[in-house]
Design a protein around this motif. Structure first.
Motif, PDB file in Angstrom:
ATOM      1  N   VAL A 171      21.457  52.317 -25.818  1.00 15.78           N
ATOM      2  CA  VAL A 171      20.867  51.180 -26.523  1.00 15.78           C
ATOM      3  C   VAL A 171      20.801  51.458 -28.025  1.00 15.78           C
ATOM      4  CG1 VAL A 171      18.819  49.719 -26.763  1.00 15.78           C
ATOM      5  CG2 VAL A 171      19.557  50.470 -24.497  1.00 15.78           C
ATOM      6  N   LEU A 172      20.463  52.698 -28.379  1.00 17.28           N
ATOM      7  CA  LEU A 172      20.411  53.067 -29.798  1.00 17.28           C
ATOM      8  C   LEU A 172      21.778  52.916 -30.441  1.00 17.28           C
ATOM      9  CD1 LEU A 172      18.693  54.248 -32.130  1.00 17.28           C
ATOM     10  CD2 LEU A 172      19.379  56.530 -31.348  1.00 17.28           C
ATOM     11  N   GLN A 173      22.815  53.340 -29.737  1.00 10.98           N
ATOM     12  CA  GLN A 173      24.171  53.185 -30.262  1.00 10.98           C
ATOM     13  C   GLN A 173      24.530  51.707 -30.389  1.00 10.98           C
ATOM     14  OE1 GLN A 173      27.717  54.148 -27.801  1.00 10.98           O
ATOM     15  NE2 GLN A 173      28.351  55.407 -29.513  1.00 10.98           N
ATOM     16  N   LEU A 174      24.159  50.925 -29.381  1.00 11.04           N
ATOM     17  CA  LEU A 174      24.475  49.500 -29.398  1.00 11.04           C
ATOM     18  C   LEU A 174      23.818  48.796 -30.578  1.00 11.04           C
ATOM     19  CD1 LEU A 174      25.958  47.360 -27.635  1.00 11.04           C
ATOM     20  CD2 LEU A 174      23.755  46.914 -26.547  1.00 11.04           C
ATOM     21  N   SER A 175      22.616  49.263 -30.935  1.00 11.25           N
ATOM     22  CA  SER A 175      21.858  48.603 -31.996  1.00 11.25           C
ATOM     23  C   SER A 175      22.377  48.939 -33.389  1.00 11.25           C
ATOM     24  CB  SER A 175      20.378  48.994 -31.909  1.00 11.25           C
ATOM     25  OG  SER A 175      20.206  50.378 -32.187  1.00 11.25           O
ATOM     26  N   GLY A 176      23.224  49.983 -33.493  1.00 11.84           N
ATOM     27  CA  GLY A 176      23.703  50.335 -34.826  1.00 11.84           C
ATOM     28  C   GLY A 176      25.074  50.946 -34.860  1.00 11.84           C
ATOM     29  N   ALA A 177      25.869  50.672 -33.817  1.00 18.55           N
ATOM     30  CA  ALA A 177      27.174  51.329 -33.698  1.00 18.55           C
ATOM     31  C   ALA A 177      28.124  50.978 -34.829  1.00 18.55           C
ATOM     32  CB  ALA A 177      27.819  50.965 -32.357  1.00 18.55           C
ATOM     33  N   ASN A 178      28.040  49.760 -35.337  1.00 20.86           N
ATOM     34  CA  ASN A 178      29.000  49.306 -36.344  1.00 20.86           C
ATOM     35  C   ASN A 178      28.457  49.362 -37.761  1.00 20.86           C
ATOM     36  OD1 ASN A 178      29.311  47.193 -33.752  1.00 20.86           O
ATOM     37  ND2 ASN A 178      31.172  48.208 -34.396  1.00 20.86           N
ATOM     38  N   SER A 179      27.318  50.021 -37.929  1.00 20.90           N
ATOM     39  CA  SER A 179      26.708  50.076 -39.254  1.00 20.90           C
ATOM     40  C   SER A 179      26.998  51.409 -39.934  1.00 20.90           C
ATOM     41  CB  SER A 179      25.198  49.873 -39.148  1.00 20.90           C
ATOM     42  OG  SER A 179      24.593  50.041 -40.409  1.00 20.90           O
ATOM     43  N   LEU A 180      27.580  51.346 -41.094  1.00 22.57           N
ATOM     44  CA  LEU A 180      27.858  52.557 -41.867  1.00 22.57           C
ATOM     45  C   LEU A 180      26.642  52.996 -42.669  1.00 22.57           C
ATOM     46  CD1 LEU A 180      31.398  51.474 -43.048  1.00 22.57           C
ATOM     47  CD2 LEU A 180      30.928  53.480 -41.637  1.00 22.57           C
ATOM     48  N   SER A 181      25.653  52.137 -42.786  1.00 18.48           N
ATOM     49  CA  SER A 181      24.474  52.473 -43.584  1.00 18.48           C
ATOM     50  C   SER A 181      23.473  53.332 -42.821  1.00 18.48           C
ATOM     51  CB  SER A 181      23.783  51.189 -44.059  1.00 18.48           C
ATOM     52  OG  SER A 181      23.339  50.429 -42.949  1.00 18.48           O
ATOM     53  N   ASN A 182      23.592  53.413 -41.492  1.00 19.79           N
ATOM     54  CA  ASN A 182      22.658  54.220 -40.701  1.00 19.79           C
ATOM     55  C   ASN A 182      22.822  55.715 -40.957  1.00 19.79           C
ATOM     56  OD1 ASN A 182      21.287  52.142 -39.391  1.00 19.79           O
ATOM     57  ND2 ASN A 182      22.864  51.967 -37.809  1.00 19.79           N
ATOM     58  N   GLY A 183      24.044  56.125 -41.246  1.00 21.40           N
ATOM     59  CA  GLY A 183      24.289  57.498 -41.659  1.00 21.40           C
ATOM     60  C   GLY A 183      24.273  58.527 -40.545  1.00 21.40           C
ATOM     61  N   GLU A 184      24.292  59.779 -40.984  1.00 21.75           N
ATOM     62  CA  GLU A 184      24.437  60.907 -40.072  1.00 21.75           C
ATOM     63  C   GLU A 184      23.255  61.060 -39.123  1.00 21.75           C
ATOM     64  OE1 GLU A 184      25.094  65.752 -40.411  1.00 21.75           O
ATOM     65  OE2 GLU A 184      25.554  64.437 -42.118  1.00 21.75           O
ATOM     66  N   GLY A 185      22.046  60.791 -39.606  1.00 21.99           N
ATOM     67  CA  GLY A 185      20.861  60.969 -38.768  1.00 21.99           C
ATOM     68  C   GLY A 185      20.897  60.097 -37.529  1.00 21.99           C
ATOM     69  N   HIS A 186      21.279  58.838 -37.703  1.00 20.75           N
ATOM     70  CA  HIS A 186      21.376  57.912 -36.577  1.00 20.75           C
ATOM     71  C   HIS A 186      22.457  58.375 -35.606  1.00 20.75           C
ATOM     72  CE1 HIS A 186      22.794  54.239 -34.484  1.00 20.75           C
ATOM     73  NE2 HIS A 186      21.522  53.896 -34.502  1.00 20.75           N
ATOM     74  N   TYR A 187      23.589  58.758 -36.149  1.00 15.49           N
ATOM     75  CA  TYR A 187      24.699  59.228 -35.311  1.00 15.49           C
ATOM     76  C   TYR A 187      24.287  60.436 -34.472  1.00 15.49           C
ATOM     77  CZ  TYR A 187      28.807  62.002 -34.145  1.00 15.49           C
ATOM     78  OH  TYR A 187      29.720  62.787 -33.480  1.00 15.49           O
ATOM     79  N   MET A 188      23.628  61.411 -35.086  1.00 12.96           N
ATOM     80  CA  MET A 188      23.231  62.616 -34.364  1.00 12.96           C
ATOM     81  C   MET A 188      22.208  62.290 -33.274  1.00 12.96           C
ATOM     82  SD  MET A 188      25.138  64.990 -35.508  1.00 12.96           S
ATOM     83  CE  MET A 188      24.365  66.293 -34.533  1.00 12.96           C
ATOM     84  N   ALA A 189      21.314  61.346 -33.553  1.00 12.54           N
ATOM     85  CA  ALA A 189      20.334  60.939 -32.546  1.00 12.54           C
ATOM     86  C   ALA A 189      21.032  60.305 -31.339  1.00 12.54           C
ATOM     87  CB  ALA A 189      19.330  59.962 -33.148  1.00 12.54           C
ATOM     88  N   VAL A 190      22.074  59.526 -31.604  1.00  7.15           N
ATOM     89  CA  VAL A 190      22.822  58.876 -30.524  1.00  7.15           C
ATOM     90  C   VAL A 190      23.527  59.906 -29.644  1.00  7.15           C
ATOM     91  CG1 VAL A 190      24.836  57.430 -30.005  1.00  7.15           C
ATOM     92  CG2 VAL A 190      23.139  56.652 -31.668  1.00  7.15           C
ATOM     93  N   ILE A 191      24.245  60.843 -30.247  1.00  3.58           N
ATOM     94  CA  ILE A 191      25.008  61.779 -29.412  1.00  3.58           C
ATOM     95  C   ILE A 191      24.096  62.798 -28.719  1.00  3.58           C
ATOM     96  CG2 ILE A 191      27.048  61.476 -30.851  1.00  3.58           C
ATOM     97  CD1 ILE A 191      26.668  64.383 -31.807  1.00  3.58           C
ATOM     98  N   GLU A 192      22.948  63.088 -29.325  1.00  2.00           N
ATOM     99  CA  GLU A 192      22.007  63.978 -28.645  1.00  2.00           C
ATOM    100  C   GLU A 192      21.514  63.316 -27.365  1.00  2.00           C
ATOM    101  OE1 GLU A 192      17.705  66.206 -29.359  1.00  2.00           O
ATOM    102  OE2 GLU A 192      19.025  65.802 -31.066  1.00  2.00           O
TER     103      GLU A 192
END
Length: 311
Positions: free
Chosen positions: A134-155
């Motif tokens: 769900v976290l990925q779905l809510s911001g998958a296409n946003s480049l402004s979320n940055g590395e922190g969001h990405y790392m939270a998703v893959i964790e």
């Protein structure tokens, strides 16, 4: 693993014909079976015998298979493990429902393993994986979320199941405390390294070797770490390119090649791989807290494989 595979095929059965058809399409198509192998190795390292750890390994693979069926629907994926994705053959509805069935079977096997703590660990991982989706779905296409969001998703999406798979090994053998913590940390860092390497392979891998199309993440507009690096380091022309492709989904002929060129000129792929190696090293370091054995050495090698693999 032969016992695990036999149990998987048995538990994937049903009187409803469509269920084993869809399940066996994915289960029998191969895959690395890395997660159940990690469960077996981490349990045998602490003296596991009999059937409980085999059941846990099968449950882990069912959880993984269920998420693949669901992921392919969410991502509109056409290929999985070198074959047409189940959703392409049977449709999205069947893929989602059979995924639900396999998840139910996973919990049934967990109960049969006879450890309430293992059930807690794996059920918690199931919830975390769903949160990650769900976290990925809510911001998958946003480049402004940055590395922190990405790392939270893959964790959540990837590393949580790796962590649970290795943590239940010592638990089923009666170990807790520092040993349990060490194996949880090993799996978590291994999962992060594995997913980072996957994201690099999506741009630099070989489709025939990977068993899925390269560039899928790009076409699906996923802001993975290589893309985040390239976007942050690029000039305004580069940033406009990434916004058009990733955020707006406006992908044209030649864009994948242009994306790979930008990833290479900004060292995004190399730096994402270096980040993966950091997590692989942390995984190996976590094993220092468990007694020396041949299996411990093997698990350390798996950490290196997670980054160096080509598939």
């Amino acid at each position: 693993m032969e016992r695990v595979n036999a149990l998987i095929l048995d538990m994937a059965g049903s009187n409803v014909e469509l269920i084993p058809e869809v399940a066996n399409h994915l289960v029998s198509s191969g895959g690395k079976r890395l997660r159940p192998m990690l469960t077996l190795a981490s349990a045998q390292m602490f003296g596991a015998e009999g059937q409980p750890h085999v059941k846990l390994a099968a449950a882990v693979e069912f959880m993984h298979t269920a998420t693949l069926l669901h992921d392919d629907v969410v991502d509109d994926s056409a290929v999985r493990r070198g074959k047409p994705a189940a959703r392409v053959i049977w449709g999205n509805q069947a893929s989602v429902l059979v995924g639900d069935y396999l998840l139910g079977q996973a919990f049934k096997i967990m109960v049969e393993a006879g450890s309430l703590e293992c059930l807690r660990i794996l059920s918690h991982a199931s919830s975390v994986i769903a949160e990650g989706e769900v976290l990925q779905l809510s911001g998958a296409n946003s480049l402004s979320n940055g590395e922190g969001h990405y790392m939270a998703v893959i964790e959540a999406k990837t590393a949580a199941l790796f962590s649970a798979a290795t943590e239940v090994g010592p638990v089923i053998c009666g170990h807790d405390g520092a040993i349990q913590d060490a194996m949880r940390s090993y799996g978590l860092n291994l999962g992060l390294a594995f997913q980072l390497a996957d994201d690099v392979l999506d741009y630099g891998g070989n489709s025939a070797v990977l068993g899925k199309d390269t560039g899928d993440d790009f076409r699906e507009g996923k802001a993975t770490l290589p893309v985040i690096y390239a976007f942050e380091r690029g000039d305004e022309t580069d940033k406009a390119f990434w916004r058009r492709c990733i955020e707006n989904g406006d992908i044209r002929d030649g864009d994948l090649e242009a994306a790979i060129a930008r990833l290479e000129t900004t060292n995004a792929l190399a730096d994402a791989t270096s980040r993966a190696r950091v997590f692989a090293a942390k995984a190996a370091e976590a094993l220092d807290k468990v007694p020396a054995s041949e299996l411990r050495d093997t698990l350390a090698e798996v950490a290196d494989f997670a980054v160096s693999r080509t598939f």
